[in-house]
Structures are given as C-alpha cells and as structure tokens.
Design a protein around this motif. Structure first.
Motif, mmCIF file in Angstrom:
data_model
loop_
_atom_site.group_PDB
_atom_site.id
_atom_site.type_symbol
_atom_site.label_atom_id
_atom_site.label_comp_id
_atom_site.label_asym_id
_atom_site.label_seq_id
_atom_site.Cartn_x
_atom_site.Cartn_y
_atom_site.Cartn_z
ATOM 1 N N GLU A 143 0.789 -1.220 0.000
ATOM 2 C CA GLU A 143 0.000 0.000 0.000
ATOM 3 C C GLU A 143 0.825 1.276 0.000
ATOM 4 O O GLU A 143 0.411 2.279 -0.593
ATOM 5 C CB GLU A 143 -0.949 -0.024 1.200
ATOM 6 N N GLU A 144 1.953 1.270 0.635
ATOM 7 C CA GLU A 144 2.733 2.510 0.733
ATOM 8 C C GLU A 144 3.076 3.044 -0.659
ATOM 9 O O GLU A 144 2.844 4.217 -0.978
ATOM 10 C CB GLU A 144 4.005 2.272 1.546
ATOM 11 N N GLU A 145 3.612 2.156 -1.512
ATOM 12 C CA GLU A 145 3.966 2.583 -2.864
ATOM 13 C C GLU A 145 2.717 2.844 -3.692
ATOM 14 O O GLU A 145 2.687 3.766 -4.519
ATOM 15 C CB GLU A 145 4.848 1.536 -3.547
ATOM 16 N N GLY A 146 1.681 2.027 -3.486
ATOM 17 C CA GLY A 146 0.454 2.200 -4.248
ATOM 18 C C GLY A 146 -0.190 3.557 -4.018
ATOM 19 O O GLY A 146 -0.562 4.259 -4.964
ATOM 20 N N TRP A 147 -0.307 3.950 -2.748
ATOM 21 C CA TRP A 147 -0.889 5.260 -2.441
ATOM 22 C C TRP A 147 -0.005 6.390 -2.965
ATOM 23 O O TRP A 147 -0.503 7.420 -3.450
ATOM 24 C CB TRP A 147 -1.087 5.416 -0.935
ATOM 25 N N LYS A 148 1.315 6.205 -2.884
ATOM 26 C CA LYS A 148 2.241 7.230 -3.367
ATOM 27 C C LYS A 148 2.053 7.452 -4.873
ATOM 28 O O LYS A 148 1.980 8.597 -5.345
ATOM 29 C CB LYS A 148 3.677 6.801 -3.065
ATOM 30 N N LEU A 149 1.930 6.365 -5.633
ATOM 31 C CA LEU A 149 1.750 6.487 -7.080
ATOM 32 C C LEU A 149 0.403 7.126 -7.420
ATOM 33 O O LEU A 149 0.307 7.936 -8.348
ATOM 34 C CB LEU A 149 1.868 5.116 -7.742
ATOM 35 N N ALA A 150 -0.634 6.752 -6.674
ATOM 36 C CA ALA A 150 -1.945 7.366 -6.909
ATOM 37 C C ALA A 150 -1.861 8.870 -6.698
ATOM 38 O O ALA A 150 -2.436 9.657 -7.464
ATOM 39 C CB ALA A 150 -2.997 6.748 -5.981
ATOM 40 N N GLY A 151 -1.125 9.290 -5.687
ATOM 41 C CA GLY A 151 -0.941 10.718 -5.435
ATOM 42 C C GLY A 151 -0.186 11.402 -6.560
ATOM 43 O O GLY A 151 -0.505 12.537 -6.947
ATOM 44 N N GLU A 152 0.822 10.717 -7.111
ATOM 45 C CA GLU A 152 1.585 11.296 -8.221
ATOM 46 C C GLU A 152 0.707 11.474 -9.454
ATOM 47 O O GLU A 152 0.809 12.484 -10.163
ATOM 48 C CB GLU A 152 2.783 10.402 -8.551
ATOM 49 N N VAL A 153 -0.141 10.490 -9.725
ATOM 50 C CA VAL A 153 -1.047 10.608 -10.870
ATOM 51 C C VAL A 153 -1.987 11.790 -10.666
ATOM 52 O O VAL A 153 -2.222 12.581 -11.594
ATOM 53 C CB VAL A 153 -1.856 9.304 -11.076
ATOM 54 N N TYR A 154 -2.506 11.924 -9.460
ATOM 55 C CA TYR A 154 -3.432 13.031 -9.183
ATOM 56 C C TYR A 154 -2.732 14.383 -9.287
ATOM 57 O O TYR A 154 -3.296 15.356 -9.814
ATOM 58 C CB TYR A 154 -4.041 12.858 -7.790
ATOM 59 N N ASP A 155 -1.488 14.437 -8.826
ATOM 60 C CA ASP A 155 -0.734 15.688 -8.929
ATOM 61 C C ASP A 155 -0.494 16.064 -10.396
ATOM 62 O O ASP A 155 -0.479 17.248 -10.740
ATOM 63 C CB ASP A 155 0.607 15.564 -8.204
ATOM 64 N N SER A 156 -0.297 15.055 -11.245
ATOM 65 C CA SER A 156 -0.050 15.313 -12.663
ATOM 66 C C SER A 156 -1.325 15.605 -13.432
ATOM 67 O O SER A 156 -1.299 16.322 -14.436
ATOM 68 C CB SER A 156 0.652 14.103 -13.301
#
Length: 877
Positions: A372-385
């Motif tokens: 989950e740690e990496e999964g949530w981080k990537l979801a945040g990056e997509v949202y930021d982009s």
C-alpha cells in the motif's frame, strides 16, 4: 473530418478566383474559368471518393486513389493526409514516412501533418524527429496562431494542447466548445470531446458526444466505436449494437475489431479472440495492440516463449512504445494476475516515466497486492499530474478516509474497519476470519502469505472506489484480489441487509483458491467454490435451488461448463448474474460428488501451473464435451426434483381477483403454487386467518424448502400469531430459520419468543444470528446480553454491553452498570470500576451503581492485600 470545401485546401493558397482569372483576355476568360471550375469539381469528387475509401476500410485503394490525386494536384494537403492515415492503418510505416517527407516539403506550415507525423516517426524509430515535430507545432502556433483558427486545425490544436498537459477544462471550454459554437454539426470536434471525456472516465459526457456524432454522421465508424466504448461498462447491449454498427460501416475498423477481441479474452473465448486478431493482422500485420493481445493470450496459455516473441514483435517498429506493456499488464490484472501485471506496468514506465495510464494501473495493482505505501504514493503522483483523473482523485480521497479506520491484527490477518464498528463487532469479524482460515486452508491444503488484508467500508461508495476505482458496483457485497478483501459493512446495507458472516466466508474462500492457483483460475470456478463452501459452512448461507433457477435450468438458460466464464461477463439481467453464481456452485458440487474433493484440488493444481480450465476438467471427465453433457443432465435432474408436485405456471386470473375467484381457480388447479400464494394473501388481507391456513399448508407440502419472498412460513407465522397459537408460530419461524440467514424480522421475533419463554440457549443462538446480519442495531445486543447473563456467558455479556453503550442506549447509566457487573465477573476490576463510575456520572443517586462500585473497590483492595507469589526463578533451594 476532412475539410474538402475550403478553397485554401483546393488551391493550396488562399486566393480569390477573380485574381486567378484576371490575366486572361475576356474572349478566353469564360473558357478558362469553365475549365478551372471543371477541374475543381473533379478534384472535389476525387476527394470525396478517396475519403469514402478510408472511411469504409478500403485502405489500399485509398492510398492508390490519394497517390493518383497527388500526381494530378501536388498542392492539395487533404490527399496527403488521407494517404498518411491509410498507410498507417496498413502498417506501411516506411511508406508513411516518405509521404510525410514529401508532404512537408509542399506544406511546411501544416500542423495537421506534424500531428500525424509524430506517430509516423515513432513507428520508424525516429523518436528525436517525433520530438522535433512536437516542438515545431508549438512554434507554429506561437508565431502565427491565426493561421490555424479554422475548425479543422482547432481540433488538432486541442488534441495537441492536451498532449502537452494543458488543463483539460481549458481545452474543452476554450477550444472544443468554441468550435461547436461556430460549427455545431462538425463531427470531428464531437469525437475529440468524447475521447477527452473517456480519458477522464466521464462516461456520461462521452456517451452524449459520441451519440451526437453518430446521429450527425451515421456512416462514421469512429462515432459508433466511441459509443461502444462509452457504454461498455454500463450497457453491454448498447455497446454491442454500436460495435455492430461500426463494423457495418467499416468491416476493417481496427479499433472495433480489437475491442471485440478484448471482450472475447475477458470471456475466455480465446479461439474467437484469435480469429479477430487474425483479421486485424490481415489489415496491419505489425499492429502493436493486436500483437500485445497475442502476448496476453500466450501468457494465459502458459506459453512464455510465444509471449516474448509477440511482445517483441509489438515493439519492433516503436521499441519504446509504453502502450504495449501497459495493455498486456492491464489485461493480466483484469485476470487477477496482479503480480504479472505489475511487472508489465513497471516496464511501460521505463519507456515513459510520465505515461499516466501505466502509473495509475500500477497504483491499483500494488493496492490490490497489499503493497500500500507505494500504491498510495503512485496514486498521489497521478493526481498531482492530472487533477481530472477520476481514478486518482477517488483513491486520494479514499486514502484520507482510510486513515480514520481502526486496524485489528491477529493470526496473520489485518482487518481495517470504521473505528466505531470495530469496537462493536470487530472481535466477531476476527473470529469468523480465523475460523475460515483454519477450515479452508486445511481443506484445500494451502499455506497463505501474511498478512491477509480485509477492509470493511461503511459507505458503499468508498467500497466501490477501493475496489473498482469508480463509484458503482451496487450489486457487489465483497471482492477478493488474492491477499486483499474489500467488503461492504452492514452500515452500507440499510434497506437490504445480508449476512456479513457469509460474505466474509465467501471472500476468504477466494483468498484460499486464488493463492492455491497463483490467481490463475477462471472467475466461474472461483465463484463456484466460494458459493459451494458457503453452503458447507452453514446450510442457510450461499445460493440454493429456487423456482427461478429451476425454470432457467429446464429452459434455455443453462450455460455449458465450457462456456461459464462468459456468463459473468455480460449477463442479460441481475437474475442471470445470480444464476451464474448458482450454476457455477452446482458444477463444483457435481465434480465433488462424482470425482471427489481430491480431483477438484488436482484441478486447482493444474490451473496453478498454467493449464487451461477446460483441458484440466477434460482430464478427469474424459472430455470437456462429456462434462458439459453430464452436468446438464445432473442440473436438470436436480431442477426437476425440486417440488415435483408443484404447478409453477402463472395462474390465469385477473390482477384484482377476489378470494372466491382465486379459490375457484385453486379448486381446479390445486397445486398451482402462485395461485395458492395469492389465495393465502387475499384471505389474510380479509382477516380470514383460519381459512388462510389451508393454502399455506398446501404450499408447505408442495415446496417445504421455500425461503424466498413468497415462502409460506412467514405467512403461517403471521396467521398463528393472530390466532394466539404461539407454539405453532414459533415452529413456522424455526423452520424458516433453517432455510434463511438474513431474515431480520424472523430472527427478531424468535428472540422475542425465546426471551419470553426463558429459553436462553435458543435466545443466544438467534441473537447471534441476528448480529451476523446487523450488528449495528441495539436490540440484538440487548437480547444477546440477557441470554449471556442467564447462561453466565461473561465474554458475550461484556461484548454485548460494550456494543449497547456504543449504540447510544436509552438508559446509559443502566448499560454502564451492566457492563461493570460483567467486567467484574471476568476479573477486569479496573475497567469494572471505571464503568461503575460512568454509571454514577450519568445518574449520581443510582443506588445499584453505588453498591456495585463499593463491591468492586472492596475486591480491588483484597487483591492488593494478597501476598504476591514469589518468582520461582528467585526461590532459593
């Protein structure tokens, strides 16, 4: 849409006709002008015909027609655009590059050519030149934007701006909507708007745009294809009709053929998918998506070398194409092979670290794998982009909600729940999951990885977002990804409660079978085993034969075992989906009855090493065809044996028939189940309680296992209650309790009757079953507490009184006193003292609480006065 009407496209330069004919002498002018108009007309006719060839999928003929037209008129950009598109459709990438080079020499200011040329260069391994063309578009727009203000170029501008990360709303409002205002019937802008909406998962807006485009241009295959994509997830019938329409306009419409192949892969109709891909490859033998699908099929068939070859072929012309690995990974994840899907998404991101579809899918894969740690981080990056990415926005919002959840851990299980719900029934959830883990792992000989994550969501919308990425999925109670379970909590099922214990047992069985097969099993078998194991754990759980299923089996709705995966993909109705679950469980039941549980476990082992399901089943049944035939007979025999004496036809009666009319019909048709039900209901409505017994008794004789909405037991209980026949009422309710797990009214009445009779064992049993449906109601906890006190079940008493306090009781002082008493009995004196004080805080003169507090304080003092045992290790010999 190609703009074949503007003079600038016909003549190459925006000049007036009067200027062109001015040098001619008047005597020759009329002849010259006539000749010129004739040439223009011929040119326009050629353009219409060449465009038709492209739109109808005659791509080779289109290239020839366009080439001939270019030879006649080198300054018509449209013919060069048509030729480029046709060559790319055919996979003639080298020819397309030559066409591009020649076209740019004639039209050095064209952004349309450059926009198409980016992909032409990529597929010719000229990535630096592709980037240069991209930069040139920006320079041209900056230098002379007014030159590209026509509607055709504006659509290209919009697509280009989106590719550069421009705010989608600005493009929609400032470009596309402005084009629509200027030219409402311009189909290309509707297609562009629909594509943008699909990219942002706004399927409603996409559907509107594509349907409007199809209405304006009924022969446009792209418009119909867009409709199919927009409705694929919500209305399979409309989507299929749209695909048929697209292919009727263009039998070689590659994107429609690939979408059909995608669906065939989902339905495990791999041979049909192969035929569609072969069709695509006849058009374009190098099509990267077609070859990516080939790689997916090879993976699913455990052909690793073939998988590598097809992936390499897909990347041959554009070696860094991120879409290839993204597509392969996406399809594998849709088959629940998240670990393999993860690897492909990572490779896609190596090619293009900013390829958001791959990054978003990787985030989903990791969350489903419990990383989950990496999964949530990537979801945040997509949202930021991309703040308009619905999946990423939903996941980021959900993460904030999950932070407020309580986590319970025990025996390799990690349960996340709403904090209040965790206090009320969290221990029951853990106990149920531990039992499921113990029983099912032993039965199927599986050792699970740890932890197994279980998340219970009080809001259905949060469950849907965690599970699917989007709101929806109202028919799902829970979903398992292998080591992660997501489920709706009882709080989300207000009007239609179901047994949460059965749901978690079902989902945990998925954990076991998916891990045994490394997620390499078809959905129908996984669902079939889970429903079957529900019935094994509790006869009231799972699905069983009922009149609708009987009719479907004896009719035309029984699906062959070899085709069961398709039954889950596009069911005709919610009932057909329910039937798919039941039929799948019936197949499992048949296999176990005939071949034994050991054979079923061998099938799971076969699947784990990559053997196709039909091949594995055929090994033990002789052939898959034989199994189809044998199971069909088994199912039909079972259906025929259900209430064989009942007449299941619809009675020929008026909608508002009187009791006398219905009674007359029943006299002539004494076994008509629906007529008997109507007669009983009519008599009850008329208050004729005694008379209602006869048809209800007959119903019970005809179909004693009826637990559906039309069952006789609920009505019999009502009749007996009105007639003060309490023993008979209870007997009817107890029979229904043997058949149904989630009839709350029945369980409430049974606990009421057993409390009145002082039958505390029965009260405890039915109260616990009530809590298995709705642990968030106060009354089942009250009745469980009463039984616990009477039976000296102190653990249950403590749990029950704690729950009552959390559910805002009418008399909190009394509830605190009762909990203090129970805690004192189990020896937790500090907690008991605290709750006695809480009782007095609520009601300071509460005498019983005062006495209880004194007792507890005295007991604490005695414990403190007791000499402590010496540590044996410190005792001298």
């Amino acid at each position: 849409m190609l703009d074949c009407s503007r003079r600038s496209r016909i003549f190459g330069q925006p000049r007036r006709l009067s200027f062109l004919v001015r040098p001619f002498r008047r005597c020759c002018g009329l002849i010259a002008v006539a000749s010129l108009f004739a040439a223009v007309a011929a040119n326009a006719a050629d353009l219409v015909e060449t465009t038709r060839l492209l739109r109808t999928g005659e791509y080779a003929a289109c290239t020839q027609s366009a080439a001939a037209a270019i030879d006649e008129n080198a300054y018509n950009e449209n013919f060069r655009l048509l030729k480029l598109r046709a060559e790319m459709e055919l996979g003639r990438y080298g020819d397309a590059l030559k066409t591009l080079d020649a076209a740019l020499e004639k039209f050095p200011q064209s952004i349309q050519l450059r926009w198409l040329g980016i992909d032409v260069c990529r597929f010719n391994q000229q990535t630096e030149r592709a980037a240069k063309l991209d930069a040139e578009i920006a320079q041209l727009l900056k230098r002379a934007a007014w030159q590209y203000s026509d509607v055709v170029n504006q659509v290209v501008v919009g697509r280009y701006l989106l590719s550069q990360g421009t705010d989608p709303k600005k493009v929609l409002d400032g470009v596309y909507n402005e084009v629509k205002r200027r030219q409402p019937a311009f189909v290309d802008v509707l297609l562009a708007s629909g594509d943008l909406a699909l990219e942002k998962h706004d399927y409603l807006l996409a559907g509107e745009a594509f349907q409007q485009a199809a209405k304006l241009d009924a022969d446009n295959a792209d418009a119909h294809f867009g409709v199919a994509r927009a409705f694929a997830a919500s209305d399979s019938e409309k989507a299929n009709a749209a695909l048929e329409a697209a292919l009727s306009k263009n039998a070689n419409h590659v994107r429609s053929l690939l979408l059909l192949a995608d669906g065939k892969i989902d339905a495990e109709q791999y041979d049909e998918a192969e035929k569609l891909l072969a069709h695509v490859e006849k058009i374009n033998p190098h099509h990267p998506r077609a070859l990516a699908y080939r790689a997916v099929l090879a993976h699913l068939r455990s052909q690793p070398e073939s998988e590598k070859l097809h992936r390499a072929a897909a990347l041959k012309h554009w070696p860094a194409n991120p879409e290839v690995d993204f597509l392969i990974g996406l399809k594998l994840s849709q088959k629940y092979r998240f670990a393999e899907g993860e690897q492909y998404q990572r490779q896609s991101l190596k090619f293009d670290p900013n390829f958001l579809p791959a990054k978003g899918q990787l985030a989903q894969d990791l969350l489903r794998l419990g990383r989950e740690e990496e999964g949530w981080k990537l979801a945040g990056e997509v949202y930021d982009s991309d703040g308009y990415n619905v999946f990423a926005h939903n996941l980021v919002t959900l993460q904030d909600n999950l932070l407020r959840f309580r986590t319970l851990e025990e025996d390799g299980l990690l349960v996340r729940m709403d904090a209040r719900e965790a206090e009320i029934y969290g221990r029951r959830v853990l106990a149920l999951l531990k039992r499921a883990k113990h029983d099912l792992c032993a039965k199927y000989e599986v050792t699970l990885p740890e932890p197994i994550i279980v998340e219970l969501f009080p809001k259905q919308e949060d469950f849907a977002i965690r599970t699917f990425g989007l709101p929806g999925g109202a028919g799902f109670l829970g979903v398992c990804f292998g080591t992660v379970i997501t489920a709706n909590s009882p709080a989300s099922q207000a009007t239609s409660p179901s047994c949460w214990e059965a749901t978690l047992w079902h989902e945990f069985c998925h954990v076991v079978t998916l891990n045994k097969t490394s997620n390499k099993m078809p959905r129908w078998l996984s669902e079939g085993i889970s429903v079957y194991e529900e019935r094994q754990a509790d006869s009231t759980w799972g699905q069983s034969m009922k009149p609708q299923f009987r009719e479907m089996i004896l009719g035309d709705d029984l699906v062959p075992v070899s085709g069961l995966s398709g039954a889950f993909l596009s069911p005709k109705s919610p009932l057909h989906l329910q039937f798919a679950y039941y039929e799948s469980s019936l197949v499992v039941e048949y296999v176990i009855e005939k071949y034994g549980i050991a054979t079923l476990k061998r099938v799971l082992v076969d699947l784990g090493v990559g053997m196709p399901i039909n091949d594995s089943l055929g090994r033990y049944a002789g052939s898959i065809g034989a199994l189809d035939a044998e199971f069909a007979k088994y199912a039909r025999d079972k259906a025929s044996a259900m209430a064989p004496g009942a007449d299941w036809s619809e009675p020929e009666l008026p909608r508002r028939a009187s009791a006398d009319m219905i009674a007359a019909y029943v006299k002539q048709h004494p076994n008509n189940y629906a007529a008997l039900r109507r007669l009983a209901e009519r008599l009850i409505a008329d208050g004729k309680w005694q008379a209602a017994k006869e048809p209800l008794t007959k119903m019970r004789e005809l179909y004693p296992n009826d637990a559906g909405a039309a069952n006789p037991y609920s009505l019999l209980a009502q009749v007996h209650r009105e007639l003060k026949e309490t023993k008979k009422e209870r007997a009817a309710l107890e029979k229904l309790a043997e058949l149904s797990a989630d009839d709350v009214e029945m369980l409430a009445r049974l606990t009421e009757l057993t409390v009145e009779g002082g039958e505390w064992e029965a009260t405890r049993k039915y109260a616990l079953r009530w809590l298995a449906v709705n642990p968030l109601a106060t009354e089942p906890h009250r009745r469980a507490a009463a039984a616990a006190d009477a039976l000296q079940d102190d653990a249950l008493a403590v749990d029950s009184y704690r729950a009552i306090l959390l559910l805002a009781p009418f008399d909190p002082a009394q509830a605190h006193l009762q909990l203090a008493t129970a805690l004192a009995r189990v020896g937790d004196l500090p907690a008991a003292k605290r709750h006695a004080l809480f009782a007095l805080e609520e009601t300071p003169r509460f005498r019983a609480a005062q006495r209880k507090l004194l007792e507890i304080v005295e007991a604490i003092g005695k414990n403190e006065d007791k000499p402590q045992d010496k540590n044996p290790q410190e005792t001298q010999p």
